[in-house]
Design a protein around this motif. Structure first.
Motif, PDB file in Angstrom:
ATOM      1  N   UNK A   1      16.605 -82.136  62.193  1.00 46.55           N
ATOM      2  CA  UNK A   1      17.840 -81.907  61.445  1.00 46.55           C
ATOM      3  C   UNK A   1      19.002 -81.807  62.426  1.00 46.55           C
ATOM      4  N   UNK A   2      19.948 -82.742  62.325  1.00 45.02           N
ATOM      5  CA  UNK A   2      21.137 -82.728  63.172  1.00 45.02           C
ATOM      6  C   UNK A   2      22.279 -82.077  62.403  1.00 45.02           C
ATOM      7  N   UNK A   3      22.817 -80.978  62.931  1.00 46.79           N
ATOM      8  CA  UNK A   3      23.843 -80.190  62.247  1.00 46.79           C
ATOM      9  C   UNK A   3      25.173 -80.313  62.988  1.00 46.79           C
ATOM     10  N   UNK A   4      26.235 -80.592  62.239  1.00 45.97           N
ATOM     11  CA  UNK A   4      27.581 -80.588  62.787  1.00 45.97           C
ATOM     12  C   UNK A   4      28.393 -79.527  62.052  1.00 45.97           C
TER      13      UNK A   4
ATOM     14  N   UNK B   1      31.739 -74.362  57.896  1.00 46.17           N
ATOM     15  CA  UNK B   1      30.701 -75.007  57.089  1.00 46.17           C
ATOM     16  C   UNK B   1      29.830 -75.884  57.966  1.00 46.17           C
ATOM     17  N   UNK B   2      29.042 -76.710  57.340  1.00 46.74           N
ATOM     18  CA  UNK B   2      28.156 -77.587  58.099  1.00 46.74           C
ATOM     19  C   UNK B   2      27.802 -78.833  57.313  1.00 46.74           C
ATOM     20  N   UNK B   3      27.538 -79.911  58.055  1.00 44.64           N
ATOM     21  CA  UNK B   3      26.973 -81.133  57.500  1.00 44.64           C
ATOM     22  C   UNK B   3      25.708 -81.422  58.290  1.00 44.64           C
ATOM     23  N   UNK B   4      24.692 -81.926  57.623  1.00 47.01           N
ATOM     24  CA  UNK B   4      23.406 -82.113  58.294  1.00 47.01           C
ATOM     25  C   UNK B   4      22.742 -83.413  57.874  1.00 47.01           C
ATOM     26  N   UNK B   5      22.110 -84.062  58.840  1.00 41.56           N
ATOM     27  CA  UNK B   5      21.322 -85.266  58.582  1.00 41.56           C
ATOM     28  C   UNK B   5      19.890 -85.036  58.992  1.00 41.56           C
ATOM     29  N   UNK B   6      18.956 -85.553  58.205  1.00 41.98           N
ATOM     30  CA  UNK B   6      17.532 -85.287  58.433  1.00 41.98           C
ATOM     31  C   UNK B   6      16.771 -86.590  58.653  1.00 41.98           C
ATOM     32  N   UNK B   7      15.921 -86.606  59.674  1.00 42.05           N
ATOM     33  CA  UNK B   7      14.997 -87.713  59.908  1.00 42.05           C
ATOM     34  C   UNK B   7      13.622 -87.121  60.152  1.00 42.05           C
TER      35      UNK B   7
ATOM     36  N   UNK C   1      14.698 -91.858  66.148  1.00 42.56           N
ATOM     37  CA  UNK C   1      14.739 -90.689  65.271  1.00 42.56           C
ATOM     38  C   UNK C   1      16.122 -90.043  65.302  1.00 42.56           C
ATOM     39  N   UNK C   2      16.682 -89.903  66.508  1.00 43.21           N
ATOM     40  CA  UNK C   2      18.008 -89.310  66.648  1.00 43.21           C
ATOM     41  C   UNK C   2      19.083 -90.189  66.027  1.00 43.21           C
ATOM     42  N   UNK C   3      18.954 -91.485  66.165  1.00 39.24           N
ATOM     43  CA  UNK C   3      19.946 -92.389  65.567  1.00 39.24           C
ATOM     44  C   UNK C   3      19.948 -92.268  64.051  1.00 39.24           C
ATOM     45  N   UNK C   4      18.773 -92.195  63.436  1.00 35.55           N
ATOM     46  CA  UNK C   4      18.679 -92.035  61.984  1.00 35.55           C
ATOM     47  C   UNK C   4      19.285 -90.705  61.539  1.00 35.55           C
ATOM     48  N   UNK C   5      18.975 -89.633  62.270  1.00 33.77           N
ATOM     49  CA  UNK C   5      19.516 -88.321  61.924  1.00 33.77           C
ATOM     50  C   UNK C   5      21.030 -88.298  62.086  1.00 33.77           C
TER      51      UNK C   5
ATOM     52  N   UNK D   1      23.718 -87.663  59.164  1.00 30.99           N
ATOM     53  CA  UNK D   1      24.674 -86.570  59.254  1.00 30.99           C
ATOM     54  C   UNK D   1      26.099 -87.052  58.979  1.00 30.99           C
ATOM     55  N   UNK D   2      26.466 -88.206  59.504  1.00 28.18           N
ATOM     56  CA  UNK D   2      27.810 -88.736  59.247  1.00 28.18           C
ATOM     57  C   UNK D   2      27.969 -89.161  57.796  1.00 28.18           C
ATOM     58  N   UNK D   3      26.881 -89.602  57.201  1.00 27.24           N
ATOM     59  CA  UNK D   3      26.921 -89.916  55.766  1.00 27.24           C
ATOM     60  C   UNK D   3      27.187 -88.642  54.964  1.00 27.24           C
ATOM     61  N   UNK D   4      26.569 -87.539  55.389  1.00 30.28           N
ATOM     62  CA  UNK D   4      26.799 -86.258  54.716  1.00 30.28           C
ATOM     63  C   UNK D   4      28.245 -85.803  54.886  1.00 30.28           C
ATOM     64  N   UNK D   5      28.838 -86.066  56.053  1.00 28.82           N
ATOM     65  CA  UNK D   5      30.230 -85.693  56.281  1.00 28.82           C
ATOM     66  C   UNK D   5      31.168 -86.523  55.400  1.00 28.82           C
ATOM     67  N   UNK D   6      30.791 -87.754  55.161  1.00 28.76           N
ATOM     68  CA  UNK D   6      31.622 -88.626  54.320  1.00 28.76           C
ATOM     69  C   UNK D   6      31.625 -88.157  52.871  1.00 28.76           C
ATOM     70  N   UNK D   7      30.454 -87.825  52.339  1.00 29.21           N
ATOM     71  CA  UNK D   7      30.367 -87.483  50.918  1.00 29.21           C
ATOM     72  C   UNK D   7      30.860 -86.072  50.630  1.00 29.21           C
ATOM     73  N   UNK D   8      30.966 -85.220  51.668  1.00 25.98           N
ATOM     74  CA  UNK D   8      31.404 -83.835  51.410  1.00 25.98           C
ATOM     75  C   UNK D   8      32.851 -83.777  50.943  1.00 25.98           C
ATOM     76  N   UNK D   9      33.647 -84.830  51.213  1.00 27.56           N
ATOM     77  CA  UNK D   9      35.041 -84.840  50.783  1.00 27.56           C
ATOM     78  C   UNK D   9      35.158 -84.923  49.266  1.00 27.56           C
TER      79      UNK D   9
END
Length: 325
Positions: A186-189, A275-281, A293-297, A301-309
């Motif tokens: 889980x990559x968290x920003x 807050x936080x956005x997270x991507x999971x692989x 694995x890191x590239x997918x995560x 994570x950036x996809x999660x940041x996009x949809x949070x708006x």
């Protein structure tokens, strides 16, 4: 008279030689007793023939009692060293090949003292009279070992947050991959961290990072891993079964709820909220290599940041299924 003079000269020579030998023995004894290294001489039956004060001090520092009058070589090694069989094998192998036995070994501690390490040198000695002895020298290298451990820890741990840094995190991931352990990466920003840093300064930013690391550590299970990947990015390695998203989602909901709680700044009466956005692989479901694995995560994570708006509650995205949560 000539015979008497010769005898007298021989007696004088013998006395002089004896005095020189006694002086050499005193010097040897002085060097032996004052040596910083522990020195032991044993006979072929393993009995202690000779030992210096440094050896006695070393034994006493471990809390181990050794009968100075009747201690066998094997018994000494079995009781003194943490891994005696390793020491014995090394010494026997060296002696078989006519070499000096050398190695670094940890000592047992019988009085709860700090870990003690010694550098061992063992030599086989044969006298002119055909007698065989074994000389063992032990140098205390505990301080050097401790310094190396500190350096190793500094290399793998983030000095600010005390969790694994990227270097240590990559090692932790590699171990799990080698052991073929299923896990979710889980990559968290952190959302809002830059604003805290810009508004209140780097000290406040550091407080936030420390607080987040502590909250992550308090939330995860004992066999999960927290990593500060860099900046305001963290990585969690969560143990999973068959790539189950529900297990990860439940764990991350707890993490998010804790991260969202206000963080009190020490140097002011202010509190900040991030807050936080997270991507999971998933490994091995999403990818079998660490880089992939890191590239997918990261993409998740950036996809999660996009949809949070458009949906602030939609903070989590799974790369394995391309399904936002």
């Amino acid at each position: 008279n000539g015979i008497l003079n010769n005898v007298e000269q021989k007696i004088k020579q013998e006395r002089k030689l004896r005095a020189e030998i006694e002086a050499l023995e005193r010097r040897f004894r002085m060097l032996f007793e004052n040596a910083k290294s522990s020195i032991v001489l044993l006979d072929t039956e393993g009995k202690l023939v000779l030992f210096n004060e440094a050896f006695v001090s070393l034994i006493e520092s471990t809390g181990l009692y050794i009968n100075k009058q009747n201690t066998e070589f094997g018994e000494l090694l079995m009781e003194l060293f943490l891994e005696p069989e390793l020491v014995l094998t090394s010494v026997r192998d060296a002696f078989t090949h006519g070499e000096i036995a050398m190695g670094e070994y940890q000592l047992r501690s019988f009085n709860q003292s700090a870990n003690m390490w010694v550098q061992l040198f063992a030599t086989q000695i044969d006298t002119d009279e055909g007698e065989r002895y074994y000389q063992v020298m032990l140098n205390d290298i505990s301080k050097r070992k401790l310094e190396l451990e500190v350096l190793a820890k500094q290399a793998d741990f983030d000095l600010l947050t005390k969790v694994l840094n990227r270097n240590g995190g990559e090692k932790a991931i590699q171990i799990k991959v080698q052991q073929k352990v299923e896990f979710a990466l889980v990559l968290i920003d952190l959302n809002g961290f830059k604003q805290v840093n810009d508004t209140y300064g780097h000290d406040a930013g550091d407080e936030v990072l420390i607080s987040v690391a502590n909250r992550l550590t308090d939330t995860i299970r004992h066999d999960d891993v927290v990593i500060r990947w860099g900046g305001d990015e963290f990585v969690l390695l969560l143990k999973t079964e068959n790539g189950r998203e529900d297990m990860v989602r439940n764990a991350m909901d707890k993490v998010r709820n804790l991260i969202k709680k206000p963080i009190e700044l020490a140097d002011s009466k202010l509190s900040v909220t991030i807050g936080m956005s997270a991507g999971v692989a998933f490994y091995p479901g999403t990818a079998s290599s660490i880089d992939t694995l890191m590239k997918h995560a990261d993409r998740a994570m950036y996809k999660a940041k996009e949809v949070k708006h458009t949906d602030p509650d939609n903070y989590l995205f799974f790369a394995s299924t391309n399904k936002s949560e």
